[in-house]
Design an enzyme around this catalytic site. Sequence first.
Site, PDB file in Angstrom:
ATOM      1  N   CYS A  79       0.836  -1.204   0.000  1.00 37.99           N
ATOM      2  CA  CYS A  79       0.000   0.000   0.000  1.00 37.99           C
ATOM      3  C   CYS A  79       0.879   1.265   0.000  1.00 37.99           C
ATOM      4  O   CYS A  79       1.566   1.522  -0.968  1.00 37.99           O
ATOM      5  CB  CYS A  79      -0.985  -0.048   1.157  1.00 37.99           C
ATOM      6  SG  CYS A  79      -2.322   1.127   0.946  1.00 37.99           S
ATOM      7  N   HIS A 167      -3.741  -5.168   0.455  1.00 42.86           N
ATOM      8  CA  HIS A 167      -3.169  -5.600   1.743  1.00 42.86           C
ATOM      9  C   HIS A 167      -3.146  -7.129   1.833  1.00 42.86           C
ATOM     10  O   HIS A 167      -4.139  -7.725   2.253  1.00 42.86           O
ATOM     11  CB  HIS A 167      -4.000  -5.034   2.896  1.00 42.86           C
ATOM     12  CG  HIS A 167      -3.792  -3.570   3.094  1.00 42.86           C
ATOM     13  ND1 HIS A 167      -2.826  -3.056   3.909  1.00 42.86           N
ATOM     14  CD2 HIS A 167      -4.415  -2.506   2.536  1.00 42.86           C
ATOM     15  CE1 HIS A 167      -2.850  -1.744   3.870  1.00 42.86           C
ATOM     16  NE2 HIS A 167      -3.811  -1.374   3.039  1.00 42.86           N
ATOM     17  N   GLU A 169      -1.894  -8.899   3.956  1.00 42.27           N
ATOM     18  CA  GLU A 169      -1.880  -9.356   5.349  1.00 42.27           C
ATOM     19  C   GLU A 169      -3.276  -9.510   5.948  1.00 42.27           C
ATOM     20  O   GLU A 169      -3.427 -10.160   6.978  1.00 42.27           O
ATOM     21  CB  GLU A 169      -1.053  -8.392   6.214  1.00 42.27           C
ATOM     22  CG  GLU A 169      -1.647  -6.995   6.447  1.00 42.27           C
ATOM     23  CD  GLU A 169      -1.415  -6.016   5.299  1.00 42.27           C
ATOM     24  OE1 GLU A 169      -1.129  -6.480   4.178  1.00 42.27           O
ATOM     25  OE2 GLU A 169      -1.549  -4.800   5.513  1.00 42.27           O
ATOM     26  N   SER A 221      -4.971 -11.441  35.419  1.00 47.75           N
ATOM     27  CA  SER A 221      -6.344 -10.979  35.203  1.00 47.75           C
ATOM     28  C   SER A 221      -7.322 -12.133  35.070  1.00 47.75           C
ATOM     29  O   SER A 221      -8.520 -11.920  34.991  1.00 47.75           O
ATOM     30  CB  SER A 221      -6.385 -10.166  33.912  1.00 47.75           C
ATOM     31  OG  SER A 221      -6.193 -11.046  32.814  1.00 47.75           O
ATOM     32  N   GLY A 222      -6.789 -13.353  35.005  1.00 46.68           N
ATOM     33  CA  GLY A 222      -7.671 -14.491  34.736  1.00 46.68           C
ATOM     34  C   GLY A 222      -7.663 -14.838  33.256  1.00 46.68           C
ATOM     35  O   GLY A 222      -8.082 -15.908  32.864  1.00 46.68           O
ATOM     36  N   GLY A 223      -7.191 -13.920  32.445  1.00 44.03           N
ATOM     37  CA  GLY A 223      -7.186 -14.151  31.002  1.00 44.03           C
ATOM     38  C   GLY A 223      -5.964 -14.934  30.559  1.00 44.03           C
ATOM     39  O   GLY A 223      -5.009 -15.122  31.323  1.00 44.03           O
ATOM     40  N   VAL A 224      -5.999 -15.355  29.314  1.00 46.19           N
ATOM     41  CA  VAL A 224      -4.930 -16.212  28.814  1.00 46.19           C
ATOM     42  C   VAL A 224      -3.588 -15.460  28.739  1.00 46.19           C
ATOM     43  O   VAL A 224      -2.529 -16.024  29.032  1.00 46.19           O
ATOM     44  CB  VAL A 224      -5.329 -16.859  27.457  1.00 46.19           C
ATOM     45  CG1 VAL A 224      -5.583 -15.824  26.397  1.00 46.19           C
ATOM     46  CG2 VAL A 224      -4.308 -17.858  26.974  1.00 46.19           C
ATOM     47  N   ASP A 225      -3.628 -14.156  28.411  1.00 48.47           N
ATOM     48  CA  ASP A 225      -2.371 -13.428  28.211  1.00 48.47           C
ATOM     49  C   ASP A 225      -1.533 -13.345  29.485  1.00 48.47           C
ATOM     50  O   ASP A 225      -0.355 -13.720  29.508  1.00 48.47           O
ATOM     51  CB  ASP A 225      -2.627 -11.996  27.715  1.00 48.47           C
ATOM     52  CG  ASP A 225      -3.524 -11.970  26.498  1.00 48.47           C
ATOM     53  OD1 ASP A 225      -3.630 -13.006  25.835  1.00 48.47           O
ATOM     54  OD2 ASP A 225      -4.118 -10.918  26.233  1.00 48.47           O
ATOM     55  N   SER A 226      -2.158 -12.830  30.554  1.00 51.66           N
ATOM     56  CA  SER A 226      -1.361 -12.679  31.774  1.00 51.66           C
ATOM     57  C   SER A 226      -0.998 -14.055  32.340  1.00 51.66           C
ATOM     58  O   SER A 226       0.082 -14.227  32.913  1.00 51.66           O
ATOM     59  CB  SER A 226      -2.088 -11.825  32.808  1.00 51.66           C
ATOM     60  OG  SER A 226      -3.327 -12.385  33.142  1.00 51.66           O
ATOM     61  N   SER A 227      -1.876 -15.045  32.135  1.00 55.33           N
ATOM     62  CA  SER A 227      -1.567 -16.382  32.668  1.00 55.33           C
ATOM     63  C   SER A 227      -0.355 -16.978  31.951  1.00 55.33           C
ATOM     64  O   SER A 227       0.542 -17.536  32.585  1.00 55.33           O
ATOM     65  CB  SER A 227      -2.762 -17.322  32.497  1.00 55.33           C
ATOM     66  OG  SER A 227      -3.926 -16.734  33.015  1.00 55.33           O
TER      67      SER A 227
END
Length: 507
Positions: A79, A167, A169, A221-227
């Site tokens: 682009c 694009h 991607e 946080s309980g979420g996958v990222d921080s875990s």
Amino acid sequence: MQEKIIILDFGSQTTQLIGRRLRELNMYCEIVPYNKFPHDDPSVIGVILSGSPFSVYDEKAFKTDLTEIRGKYPILGICYGAQFLAYTNGGTVESADSREYGRARLEYINSSDPLLSGIEQGAQVWMSHGDTITSLPENFKIIASTDHVPVAAYRVENEKVWGVQFHPEVYHSECGTRILENFIKDICGAKQDWSAASFIESTVRELKEQLGDDKVVLGLSGGVDSSVAAVLLNKAIGKNLTCIFVDHGMLRKNEFTNVLKDYECLGLNVIGVDASAEFFKELEGVTDPEKKRKIIGKGFIDVFDREAHKLKDVKWLGQGTIYPDCIESLSITGTTIKSHHNVGGLPEKMNLKLCEPLRLLFKDEVRAVGRELGMPEHLITRHPFPGPGLAVRILGDITPEKVSILQNADDIFIQGLRDWGLYDKVWQAGVILLPVQSVGVMGDERTYERAVALRAVTSTDAMTADWAHLPYEFLAEVSNKIINKVRGVNRVTYDISSKPPATIEWE
Ligand code: XMP
């Protein structure tokens, strides 16, 4: 040495998607600002120039000198990247009569060009541009066109330089992955050896080097990222990591207790803090979504800071920030779409150095890393959940009573998705408590109660999303259960908006 592609970022919202696609192709890549090319890095094997919100004619347009890069590495301009290359070599770029946005088909293709090998005529691509290349420099040759865009793709003769106006991607460019693969594999000669396992190995090694014997505190946080960030850090530094899990009162039903148990089973050193009363007090009467986010962000920082200060000699703050958090919070042009509270604020206040081992990954890559780390499937497949939690799903002011209504309705919806085998088919789901009441009838009684909206979307990265086409029978069952079981709700609606132009959350 881990070979890499450098993506020069000219500020497009889709730059990180280029990175994501490359990593799906097991290609390691780094995204760097447009003017920060790592000239002395011997592991670079190719360069991609991203799109940009600017036109090449804008005074503020990002410009960089490519002379040292051209000739040394294969280049693919996307682009703006393609326009910039054409324009700076004597081509003409003009503002199109109307912005071209959406699907287009490659009607002409030079399939003998290595970039387009295997791409068939009529292949769908995604356009999103205001400017268009109207004439090319002499040695630039068109290799693909659409009905509206003659210069959909070009190659510079006798050089390994290509440009595409569309694009490749984005998900809707059906042949996009093949084009990127042609570029990295056939043109740059990549080995494509990047994987979750290699990511873990190199990240753990780097974390050990970076952190040494330092102590790290991390907010879960309980979420996958921080875990996943916690398990990765735990693998690198073990007992020097302390995790803090704050309950701000706006988590899902029973989430705090259930998740704490999961963390303990993972061998993490976790402190659980119930601070819901403080948060409810601060949020009383506040209706503006950004204010709510700020209050929760600040409250979280205060509680976290207080708890962390009880620990001794902490030097680092670990965070589960992933790529979309960074890009949506702080794009290179400075436009804030929504402020996601987990990015920023905390390290300054606490005077800690920041450690974000997942900041270059997308959600599904984080999941792959979690699986490779042996984490339980229910933690890994958990839907994303916003940091401010149900606060941004209660439109208007927040009270404990509203939170409880929403928790109950949300629990029925999520449990229903699980029971019907639909949970893993949607990216994210939840219920929104609307600030309206409507008339209904229950038994012989006229009711005047709240309405809720069910929201379920399919997505691969949260950057774009479609509403999930859930079966009517399922929606009927959930609606009945919510109205019958959740006191205070007499109407259920289903949100059928896609992102863009809507967002996933309502606030
Ligand atoms: P939107 O609503 O912008 O959401 O389409 C994209 C993704 O981000 C999540 N989200 C948040 N996450 N803090 C977070 O940690 C926030 O303030 C926040 N707002 C939205 C949202 O749930 C979706 O997964």
